[in-house]
Each structure stands twice: as C-alpha cells, then as structure tokens.
Design a protein around this motif. Structure first.
Motif, PDB file in Angstrom:
ATOM      1  N   PHE A   1      34.966  48.602  34.708  1.00 56.51           N
ATOM      2  CA  PHE A   1      36.119  47.661  34.577  1.00 56.51           C
ATOM      3  C   PHE A   1      37.107  47.667  35.897  1.00 56.51           C
ATOM      4  CE2 PHE A   1      35.026  48.037  30.276  1.00 56.51           C
ATOM      5  CZ  PHE A   1      35.879  46.938  29.389  1.00 56.51           C
ATOM      6  N   LEU A   2      37.516  46.334  36.050  1.00 58.26           N
ATOM      7  CA  LEU A   2      38.296  46.288  37.080  1.00 58.26           C
ATOM      8  C   LEU A   2      39.953  45.753  36.936  1.00 58.26           C
ATOM      9  CD1 LEU A   2      35.855  43.728  38.857  1.00 58.26           C
ATOM     10  CD2 LEU A   2      35.786  46.169  39.335  1.00 58.26           C
ATOM     11  N   SER A   3      40.887  46.210  37.572  1.00 59.79           N
ATOM     12  CA  SER A   3      42.172  46.109  37.552  1.00 59.79           C
ATOM     13  C   SER A   3      42.449  44.442  37.680  1.00 59.79           C
ATOM     14  CB  SER A   3      43.109  46.927  38.060  1.00 59.79           C
ATOM     15  OG  SER A   3      42.891  46.954  39.429  1.00 59.79           O
ATOM     16  N   ALA A   4      41.536  43.886  38.604  1.00 66.02           N
ATOM     17  CA  ALA A   4      41.955  42.571  39.009  1.00 66.02           C
ATOM     18  C   ALA A   4      40.424  41.877  39.117  1.00 66.02           C
ATOM     19  CB  ALA A   4      42.456  42.513  40.367  1.00 66.02           C
TER      20      ALA A   4
ATOM     21  N   PHE B   1      34.541  35.919  36.326  1.00 64.66           N
ATOM     22  CA  PHE B   1      35.226  37.066  35.664  1.00 64.66           C
ATOM     23  C   PHE B   1      35.705  36.731  34.311  1.00 64.66           C
ATOM     24  CE2 PHE B   1      35.107  38.217  40.021  1.00 64.66           C
ATOM     25  CZ  PHE B   1      34.440  39.358  40.199  1.00 64.66           C
ATOM     26  N   VAL B   2      35.860  37.534  33.490  1.00 65.89           N
ATOM     27  CA  VAL B   2      36.549  37.420  32.252  1.00 65.89           C
ATOM     28  C   VAL B   2      37.413  38.895  32.031  1.00 65.89           C
ATOM     29  CG1 VAL B   2      34.876  36.033  30.985  1.00 65.89           C
ATOM     30  CG2 VAL B   2      34.665  38.531  30.926  1.00 65.89           C
ATOM     31  N   TYR B   3      38.433  38.467  31.375  1.00 64.36           N
ATOM     32  CA  TYR B   3      39.202  39.828  31.121  1.00 64.36           C
ATOM     33  C   TYR B   3      38.758  40.411  29.328  1.00 64.36           C
ATOM     34  CZ  TYR B   3      43.442  42.738  30.596  1.00 64.36           C
ATOM     35  OH  TYR B   3      44.471  43.707  30.450  1.00 64.36           O
ATOM     36  N   ALA B   4      38.457  41.361  29.392  1.00 65.16           N
ATOM     37  CA  ALA B   4      37.827  42.091  28.295  1.00 65.16           C
ATOM     38  C   ALA B   4      38.190  43.519  27.742  1.00 65.16           C
ATOM     39  CB  ALA B   4      36.359  42.265  28.476  1.00 65.16           C
TER      40      ALA B   4
ATOM     41  N   GLY C   1      38.411  55.909  19.372  1.00 66.29           N
ATOM     42  CA  GLY C   1      39.245  54.800  19.113  1.00 66.29           C
ATOM     43  C   GLY C   1      40.244  54.462  20.421  1.00 66.29           C
ATOM     44  N   ARG C   2      39.790  55.188  21.438  1.00 64.72           N
ATOM     45  CA  ARG C   2      40.527  54.864  22.849  1.00 64.72           C
ATOM     46  C   ARG C   2      40.215  53.229  23.261  1.00 64.72           C
ATOM     47  NH1 ARG C   2      38.966  56.324  28.840  1.00 64.72           N
ATOM     48  NH2 ARG C   2      40.874  55.308  30.014  1.00 64.72           N
ATOM     49  N   LYS C   3      40.999  52.541  23.491  1.00 62.47           N
ATOM     50  CA  LYS C   3      40.952  51.216  24.020  1.00 62.47           C
ATOM     51  C   LYS C   3      41.166  50.917  25.526  1.00 62.47           C
ATOM     52  CE  LYS C   3      42.124  46.549  22.826  1.00 62.47           C
ATOM     53  NZ  LYS C   3      43.064  45.498  21.942  1.00 62.47           N
ATOM     54  N   VAL C   4      40.189  50.299  26.008  1.00 58.84           N
ATOM     55  CA  VAL C   4      40.569  49.853  27.482  1.00 58.84           C
ATOM     56  C   VAL C   4      40.460  48.350  27.833  1.00 58.84           C
ATOM     57  CG1 VAL C   4      39.824  52.173  28.232  1.00 58.84           C
ATOM     58  CG2 VAL C   4      37.997  50.294  28.107  1.00 58.84           C
ATOM     59  N   GLN C   5      41.223  47.957  28.728  1.00 59.26           N
ATOM     60  CA  GLN C   5      40.960  46.572  28.875  1.00 59.26           C
ATOM     61  C   GLN C   5      40.814  46.320  30.652  1.00 59.26           C
ATOM     62  OE1 GLN C   5      44.932  45.614  27.139  1.00 59.26           O
ATOM     63  NE2 GLN C   5      43.712  44.280  25.877  1.00 59.26           N
ATOM     64  N   GLY C   6      40.381  45.424  30.985  1.00 56.12           N
ATOM     65  CA  GLY C   6      40.188  45.024  32.273  1.00 56.12           C
ATOM     66  C   GLY C   6      39.075  43.831  32.658  1.00 56.12           C
ATOM     67  N   TRP C   7      39.020  43.708  33.888  1.00 54.69           N
ATOM     68  CA  TRP C   7      38.051  42.516  34.292  1.00 54.69           C
ATOM     69  C   TRP C   7      36.593  42.809  34.382  1.00 54.69           C
ATOM     70  CZ3 TRP C   7      40.061  37.544  34.396  1.00 54.69           C
ATOM     71  CH2 TRP C   7      41.191  37.376  34.254  1.00 54.69           C
ATOM     72  N   VAL C   8      35.942  42.057  34.095  1.00 49.53           N
ATOM     73  CA  VAL C   8      34.270  42.295  34.183  1.00 49.53           C
ATOM     74  C   VAL C   8      33.702  41.023  34.691  1.00 49.53           C
ATOM     75  CG1 VAL C   8      34.338  44.508  32.531  1.00 49.53           C
ATOM     76  CG2 VAL C   8      33.611  41.884  31.846  1.00 49.53           C
ATOM     77  N   PRO C   9      32.435  41.175  35.380  1.00 54.40           N
ATOM     78  CA  PRO C   9      31.764  39.960  35.613  1.00 54.40           C
ATOM     79  C   PRO C   9      31.227  39.265  34.441  1.00 54.40           C
ATOM     80  CG  PRO C   9      31.041  41.803  37.210  1.00 54.40           C
ATOM     81  CD  PRO C   9      31.968  42.222  35.925  1.00 54.40           C
ATOM     82  N   ARG C  10      31.372  38.013  34.292  1.00 58.85           N
ATOM     83  CA  ARG C  10      30.817  37.356  33.053  1.00 58.85           C
ATOM     84  C   ARG C  10      29.431  37.325  32.904  1.00 58.85           C
ATOM     85  NH1 ARG C  10      32.544  31.807  31.705  1.00 58.85           N
ATOM     86  NH2 ARG C  10      34.575  32.200  32.671  1.00 58.85           N
TER      87      ARG C  10
ATOM     88  N   LEU D   1      39.008  36.839  47.409  1.00 60.85           N
ATOM     89  CA  LEU D   1      38.964  37.088  45.875  1.00 60.85           C
ATOM     90  C   LEU D   1      38.248  36.009  45.427  1.00 60.85           C
ATOM     91  CD1 LEU D   1      42.395  38.667  44.867  1.00 60.85           C
ATOM     92  CD2 LEU D   1      40.408  39.686  45.852  1.00 60.85           C
ATOM     93  N   THR D   2      37.578  36.080  44.013  1.00 64.47           N
ATOM     94  CA  THR D   2      36.955  35.136  43.384  1.00 64.47           C
ATOM     95  C   THR D   2      37.749  34.804  42.086  1.00 64.47           C
ATOM     96  OG1 THR D   2      35.440  36.543  42.470  1.00 64.47           O
ATOM     97  CG2 THR D   2      35.042  35.495  44.616  1.00 64.47           C
ATOM     98  N   ALA D   3      38.958  35.078  42.077  1.00 63.13           N
ATOM     99  CA  ALA D   3      39.797  34.882  40.642  1.00 63.13           C
ATOM    100  C   ALA D   3      40.420  33.487  40.868  1.00 63.13           C
ATOM    101  CB  ALA D   3      40.819  36.044  40.769  1.00 63.13           C
ATOM    102  N   ALA D   4      41.217  33.410  39.654  1.00 65.56           N
ATOM    103  CA  ALA D   4      42.018  32.262  39.398  1.00 65.56           C
ATOM    104  C   ALA D   4      42.959  32.040  40.774  1.00 65.56           C
ATOM    105  CB  ALA D   4      43.019  32.341  38.285  1.00 65.56           C
ATOM    106  N   ILE D   5      43.283  33.451  41.185  1.00 64.10           N
ATOM    107  CA  ILE D   5      44.001  33.236  42.490  1.00 64.10           C
ATOM    108  C   ILE D   5      42.946  33.454  43.730  1.00 64.10           C
ATOM    109  CG2 ILE D   5      44.729  35.648  42.421  1.00 64.10           C
ATOM    110  CD1 ILE D   5      47.229  35.080  43.950  1.00 64.10           C
ATOM    111  N   LEU D   6      42.573  32.559  44.674  1.00 64.73           N
ATOM    112  CA  LEU D   6      41.656  32.689  45.612  1.00 64.73           C
ATOM    113  C   LEU D   6      42.128  32.975  47.025  1.00 64.73           C
ATOM    114  CD1 LEU D   6      38.719  32.305  46.305  1.00 64.73           C
ATOM    115  CD2 LEU D   6      39.185  29.937  46.696  1.00 64.73           C
ATOM    116  N   PHE D   7      41.971  33.914  47.220  1.00 66.25           N
ATOM    117  CA  PHE D   7      42.326  34.546  48.564  1.00 66.25           C
ATOM    118  C   PHE D   7      41.279  34.384  49.620  1.00 66.25           C
ATOM    119  CE2 PHE D   7      45.233  36.558  45.871  1.00 66.25           C
ATOM    120  CZ  PHE D   7      46.545  36.563  46.769  1.00 66.25           C
ATOM    121  N   VAL D   8      41.579  33.811  50.806  1.00 63.55           N
ATOM    122  CA  VAL D   8      40.788  33.554  52.146  1.00 63.55           C
ATOM    123  C   VAL D   8      41.419  34.086  53.159  1.00 63.55           C
ATOM    124  CG1 VAL D   8      40.068  31.466  50.920  1.00 63.55           C
ATOM    125  CG2 VAL D   8      41.836  31.249  52.442  1.00 63.55           C
ATOM    126  N   PRO D   9      40.676  34.462  54.192  1.00 66.69           N
ATOM    127  CA  PRO D   9      40.977  34.816  55.518  1.00 66.69           C
ATOM    128  C   PRO D   9      41.973  34.302  56.008  1.00 66.69           C
ATOM    129  CG  PRO D   9      38.922  35.517  55.590  1.00 66.69           C
ATOM    130  CD  PRO D   9      39.204  34.625  54.176  1.00 66.69           C
TER     131      PRO D   9
END
Length: 245
Positions: free
Chosen positions: A189-192, A219-222, A230-239, A9-17
């Motif tokens: 949109f991404l859930s993570a 990434f940013v949470y947008a 009027g439907r609202k959605v939220q998730g992660w997207v590449p900045r 992953l390339t998030a605040a939490i970084l996972f590596v093999p």
C-alpha cells in the motif's frame, strides 16, 4: 526520499523535473512558451519579468529563476523563484499564468521555503514547498485557484501532500469495486500514487479482497479489512495488480 526531492509522479497530479533558468545581475534568461517568450532581467536596481518583450512585473528580489510546469491545457504556468541573497529567508515565489487572454502574475507566496516539487492537478498547477534548514517543518502545498495562488494543504511529508491532492482530484470508480489481488508477491500500500511512497508494513497478498473507490491513471485507492482482526487499511495500489479493473 528526502523532502527536497523533485519527483516524477504518475498520479492525477503529475510531477515532472523542473527546467530552471536563473537570472544573475546584468543577464537575461528566458523560457519559450506557446504564448511568447518569458524573460527575467536583473539590473542594478531590480529584477523584471517580461512576456513577449513586455514588462509585466517588477519583482522585489535581487535575482530570479524560472521553472516551467508542463501542462497539456491551453494555459501554461511558470514558477518564478525570487532570491534575496544574504537574507535568512532566501526564496519567495510567484506563479505566472499564460493564456490567449494575456499573462497573470500571482501574489508572492512561500517565503523562506525551498521548491520541493510542482505539477498539474487536473487543470490547475500545484507547488510543493519545504525547508532544507528544518526538514521537520513539513510541506506546504499551494494551488492556483481562480486568479491567484492559495495554500491548500500542509503535510509532514511530500508523499502526504501528493496523496492529499491525488485523492482530491481522482475519478470515482463507478461503484465501490471488490477485486482480488493477483500476481505474485506482496502488494504494498502507498500513501500517494507513487512507488516511492510506501506505507511501511501495510500490504496485502495474492487472493486478498480489496475494494477500490478512486482511480488515478495507473493507480487506484483501495481499502482492505483483515477478516480475522477487523483492522481496516487504505491506500494507493497499482491497478494492474487487481482483478476486474
């Protein structure tokens, strides 16, 4: 994506093999660290955990595997996966913390579960565990807090677990920032903050306006509100797909 997939992953939490070293009876396996070599030694009676040649714990398991969690911090962390062959509940876990002040071993956790992924959330390690036998059981997320390991989140999926941790540790945007989607094609949109965690059917297109509130590496949470429904959605997207970021 399967629940047992170990992701990068390339998030605040970084996972590596994870690099695994398993100890069979009568053998010695090790990982070299900045704070000394870590060994697991299995003999006829028990499996022992050693740091820099000194035994620091005797594990109540038949054998053990070591998994390094990569960290840029002063502390280093090793997952010790204990195995009890022949039992229905095959695995259990401990975390080993290494620092200049000496090693610390966590309590045992995650009995009967498999290792789904691990990495750093800020300065602390996080371990995701799930079940190969029952994939519907979901994911348990454990985090080193203070001097021990605690269950911090349960989620039906690995993406849900990593999304929770990412939101918890992401940096706030200076102020909620309205931006236009740029580039070509749909913006999924991404859930993570990981390309493998798409939210089916949830996307925006170039020219749509979204508001970013959190930032995590690339990434940013947008959020996006459909001007008609009027439907609202939220998730992660590449900045990189947003203007003004």
């Amino acid at each position: 994506m399967t629940n047992t997939h170990i992701k990068t992953l390339t998030a605040a939490i970084l996972f590596v093999p994870l690099l695994a070293f398993a100890a069979a009876p009568g053998s010695t396996d090790s990982i070299e660290t900045r704070h000394g070599r870590v060994d697991v030694i299995a003999d006829a009676d028990a499996t022992h955990l050693l740091v820099a040649g000194k035994k620091i714990a005797t594990l109540g398991v038949g054998s053990a595997s070591l998994f390094r969690i990569t960290s840029a911090a002063e502390r280093e962390y090793i997952i010790v996966q204990g195995s009890r062959p022949g039992l229905h509940c095959h695995y259990s876990y401990r975390l080993l913390a290494l620092s200049d002040s000496g090693p610390k071993v966590s309590k045992e956790f995650g009995e009967c579960l498999d290792l789904g992924g691990a990495g750093m959330s800020g300065a602390e390690p996080v371990v995701h565990l799930n079940s190969r036998v029952d994939p519907e059981a979901g994911v348990e997320t454990y985090q080193w807090q203070g001097d021990d390991v605690n269950l911090v989140f349960e989620s039906p999926t690995l993406c849900g677990a990593t999304g929770f941790v990412a939101q918890k540790n992401a940096a706030p945007v200076r102020a909620p920032l309205a931006s236009r989607v740029k580039g070509s094609g749909r913006l999924q949109f991404l859930s993570a903050p990981d390309a493998g965690c798409a939210m089916p059917g949830v996307f925006v297109v170039p020219g749509d306006k979204v508001t970013a509130t959190l930032a995590s590496a690339a990434f940013v949470y947008a959020s996006y509100t459909n001007p008609k429904s009027g439907r609202k959605v939220q998730g992660w997207v590449p900045r990189e797909r947003l203007s003004d970021l």
